[in-house]
Write a protein that holds these residues in place. Structure first.
Motif, PDB file in Angstrom:
ATOM      1  N   VAL A  38       0.831  -1.196   0.000  1.00  0.00           N
ATOM      2  CA  VAL A  38       0.000   0.000   0.000  1.00  0.00           C
ATOM      3  C   VAL A  38       0.874   1.259   0.000  1.00  0.00           C
ATOM      4  CG1 VAL A  38      -1.696   1.331   1.325  1.00  0.00           C
ATOM      5  CG2 VAL A  38      -1.933  -1.153   1.105  1.00  0.00           C
ATOM      6  N   GLY A  39       1.941   1.241   0.777  1.00  0.00           N
ATOM      7  CA  GLY A  39       2.836   2.392   0.815  1.00  0.00           C
ATOM      8  C   GLY A  39       3.401   2.731  -0.549  1.00  0.00           C
ATOM      9  N   LYS A  40       3.790   1.710  -1.310  1.00  0.00           N
ATOM     10  CA  LYS A  40       4.353   1.936  -2.643  1.00  0.00           C
ATOM     11  C   LYS A  40       3.293   2.415  -3.621  1.00  0.00           C
ATOM     12  CE  LYS A  40       6.352  -2.083  -3.256  1.00  0.00           C
ATOM     13  NZ  LYS A  40       7.189  -3.165  -3.852  1.00  0.00           N
ATOM     14  N   ARG A  41       2.150   1.767  -3.618  1.00  0.00           N
ATOM     15  CA  ARG A  41       1.125   2.087  -4.614  1.00  0.00           C
ATOM     16  C   ARG A  41       0.464   3.432  -4.362  1.00  0.00           C
ATOM     17  NH1 ARG A  41      -1.854  -2.765  -7.561  1.00  0.00           N
ATOM     18  NH2 ARG A  41      -0.278  -4.395  -7.392  1.00  0.00           N
ATOM     19  N   VAL A  42       0.307   3.779  -3.098  1.00  0.00           N
ATOM     20  CA  VAL A  42      -0.345   5.031  -2.762  1.00  0.00           C
ATOM     21  C   VAL A  42       0.652   6.191  -2.709  1.00  0.00           C
ATOM     22  CG1 VAL A  42      -1.826   6.169  -1.040  1.00  0.00           C
ATOM     23  CG2 VAL A  42      -2.156   3.772  -1.548  1.00  0.00           C
ATOM     24  N   GLY A  43       1.927   5.862  -2.557  1.00  0.00           N
ATOM     25  CA  GLY A  43       2.966   6.888  -2.564  1.00  0.00           C
ATOM     26  C   GLY A  43       3.148   7.582  -1.239  1.00  0.00           C
ATOM     27  N   ILE A  44       3.252   6.803  -0.165  1.00  0.00           N
ATOM     28  CA  ILE A  44       3.419   7.365   1.175  1.00  0.00           C
ATOM     29  C   ILE A  44       4.874   7.252   1.603  1.00  0.00           C
ATOM     30  CG2 ILE A  44       2.772   7.105   3.612  1.00  0.00           C
ATOM     31  CD1 ILE A  44       0.022   6.274   2.707  1.00  0.00           C
ATOM     32  N   ARG A  45       5.415   8.323   2.129  1.00  0.00           N
ATOM     33  CA  ARG A  45       6.816   8.343   2.558  1.00  0.00           C
ATOM     34  C   ARG A  45       7.002   7.495   3.814  1.00  0.00           C
ATOM     35  NH1 ARG A  45       8.705  13.015   4.418  1.00  0.00           N
ATOM     36  NH2 ARG A  45       6.633  13.678   5.095  1.00  0.00           N
ATOM     37  N   GLY A  46       8.234   7.004   3.963  1.00  0.00           N
ATOM     38  CA  GLY A  46       8.547   6.144   5.098  1.00  0.00           C
ATOM     39  C   GLY A  46       8.257   6.778   6.440  1.00  0.00           C
ATOM     40  N   ALA A  47       8.499   8.086   6.562  1.00  0.00           N
ATOM     41  CA  ALA A  47       8.275   8.773   7.833  1.00  0.00           C
ATOM     42  C   ALA A  47       6.800   8.823   8.213  1.00  0.00           C
ATOM     43  CB  ALA A  47       8.839  10.193   7.761  1.00  0.00           C
ATOM     44  N   ASN A  48       5.919   8.554   7.255  1.00  0.00           N
ATOM     45  CA  ASN A  48       4.480   8.583   7.519  1.00  0.00           C
ATOM     46  C   ASN A  48       3.873   7.186   7.638  1.00  0.00           C
ATOM     47  OD1 ASN A  48       4.439  11.376   7.473  1.00  0.00           O
ATOM     48  ND2 ASN A  48       4.010  11.482   5.289  1.00  0.00           N
ATOM     49  N   MET A  64      12.771  -5.473   8.329  1.00  0.00           N
ATOM     50  CA  MET A  64      13.636  -5.698   7.180  1.00  0.00           C
ATOM     51  C   MET A  64      12.904  -5.376   5.880  1.00  0.00           C
ATOM     52  SD  MET A  64      15.701  -9.164   6.123  1.00  0.00           S
ATOM     53  CE  MET A  64      14.196 -10.100   5.881  1.00  0.00           C
ATOM     54  N   ASN A  65      11.641  -5.766   5.801  1.00  0.00           N
ATOM     55  CA  ASN A  65      10.835  -5.537   4.611  1.00  0.00           C
ATOM     56  C   ASN A  65      10.714  -4.038   4.311  1.00  0.00           C
ATOM     57  OD1 ASN A  65       9.253  -6.270   2.443  1.00  0.00           O
ATOM     58  ND2 ASN A  65       7.660  -7.252   3.651  1.00  0.00           N
ATOM     59  N   LEU A  66      10.451  -3.242   5.338  1.00  0.00           N
ATOM     60  CA  LEU A  66      10.342  -1.805   5.172  1.00  0.00           C
ATOM     61  C   LEU A  66      11.665  -1.192   4.726  1.00  0.00           C
ATOM     62  CD1 LEU A  66       8.182  -0.963   8.323  1.00  0.00           C
ATOM     63  CD2 LEU A  66       7.459  -0.698   5.951  1.00  0.00           C
ATOM     64  N   PHE A  71      11.579   2.377   2.787  1.00  0.00           N
ATOM     65  CA  PHE A  71      10.744   3.154   3.695  1.00  0.00           C
ATOM     66  C   PHE A  71      11.547   3.520   4.944  1.00  0.00           C
ATOM     67  CE2 PHE A  71       7.452   0.816   1.266  1.00  0.00           C
ATOM     68  CZ  PHE A  71       6.783   1.911   0.749  1.00  0.00           C
ATOM     69  N   LYS A  72      12.472   4.431   4.771  1.00  0.00           N
ATOM     70  CA  LYS A  72      13.297   4.863   5.886  1.00  0.00           C
ATOM     71  C   LYS A  72      12.491   5.791   6.794  1.00  0.00           C
ATOM     72  CE  LYS A  72      17.581   4.618   3.235  1.00  0.00           C
ATOM     73  NZ  LYS A  72      18.747   5.368   2.725  1.00  0.00           N
ATOM     74  N   GLY A  73      12.750   5.680   8.075  1.00  0.00           N
ATOM     75  CA  GLY A  73      12.075   6.540   9.041  1.00  0.00           C
ATOM     76  C   GLY A  73      10.720   6.051   9.486  1.00  0.00           C
ATOM     77  N   ALA A  74      10.301   4.854   9.038  1.00  0.00           N
ATOM     78  CA  ALA A  74       9.017   4.309   9.464  1.00  0.00           C
ATOM     79  C   ALA A  74       9.049   3.995  10.963  1.00  0.00           C
ATOM     80  CB  ALA A  74       8.687   3.049   8.675  1.00  0.00           C
ATOM     81  N   THR A  75       7.929   4.176  11.613  1.00  0.00           N
ATOM     82  CA  THR A  75       7.803   3.857  13.034  1.00  0.00           C
ATOM     83  C   THR A  75       7.123   2.508  13.165  1.00  0.00           C
ATOM     84  OG1 THR A  75       7.614   6.194  13.635  1.00  0.00           O
ATOM     85  CG2 THR A  75       6.829   4.588  15.241  1.00  0.00           C
TER      86      THR A  75
END
Length: 215
Positions: A38-48, A64-66, A71-75
């Motif tokens: 979903v992050g890739k297809r919708v275009g959401i930055r890692g920090a979000n 590891m997947n992120l 997706f750097k900065g993901a929480t």
């Protein structure tokens, strides 16, 4: 595996266009594949991107997947979202624009703790101890912004079981359910049961719920 990826792609399509700085969360991420897709297809930055997972091995796999998908900065946190939610904001649940999830299809949970839930997540009813799906949906709805949208993949039994009929009635009365899409069986490895996608949205203008037979 290919059919599962197609399902995750459909989840992304149902979300629609992404607004700048939208936040995305999966409170029970498994391996993180849905978050990544979903992050890739919708275009959401890692920090979000935010998530939580109770199983340590799956938690490590999601981290590891992120990272491998940029997706750097993901929480992303380790813990049970029902008994120990960690995505918090000033002591309450953090709210997100988009929540997606494939909660466990068969799992028990500490239903007795819901009666005194600090976050008041179960105002639509408390699911039975042996049927956890609506508990996760209750958590997801409580984690959703007022203008947010949630897309959840569930076993089709959650639409019919008598033990959860009052919860479903409350969900409809509060005009939260936008669409139900029934999917073919055998989409997920090790789960031959039929599944459905539930689309939730707060502050809806329409009062109808769309039903789609996509079997």
């Amino acid at each position: 595996m290919e059919r599962q990826q197609q399902t995750f792609g459909l989840v992304a399509e149902l979300i629609g266009d992404n607004k700048d700085n939208n936040s995305l969360c999966d409170p029970v991420s498994g391996s993180g594949t849905l978050l990544v897709e979903v992050g890739k297809r919708v275009g959401i930055r890692g920090a979000n991107i935010f998530g939580q997972e109770a199983n340590w091995n799956q938690y490590a796999l999601t981290k590891m997947n992120l990272m491998l998908n940029g997706f750097k900065g993901a929480t992303f946190l380790w813990g049970d979202s029902l008994s120990n939610p960690k995505l918090l904001d000033h002591g309450g649940l953090r709210k997100f624009d988009i929540v997606v999830s494939v909660p466990p299809f068969a799992d028990k949970w500490a239903a007795e703790e819901a009666y005194s839930d600090f976050y008041k997540r179960f105002k639509y009813g408390i699911p039975p101890k042996s049927q956890v799906t609506w508990a996760y949906i209750s958590h997801i709805l409580a984690s959703l912004r007022n203008d947010g949208q949630a897309v959840v993949v569930v076993p089709v039994g959650v639409l019919f079981r008598n033990t959860e009929s009052k919860i479903r009635e409350q969900i409809i009365d509060h005009n939260l359910l936008e669409a139900v899409i029934e999917l073919p069986p055998n989409l997920f490895y090790g789960a031959a049961i039929s599944t459905a996608i539930l689309v939730f949205r707060k502050e809806r203008m329409r009062t109808q719920t769309l039903f789609v037979d996509a079997r």
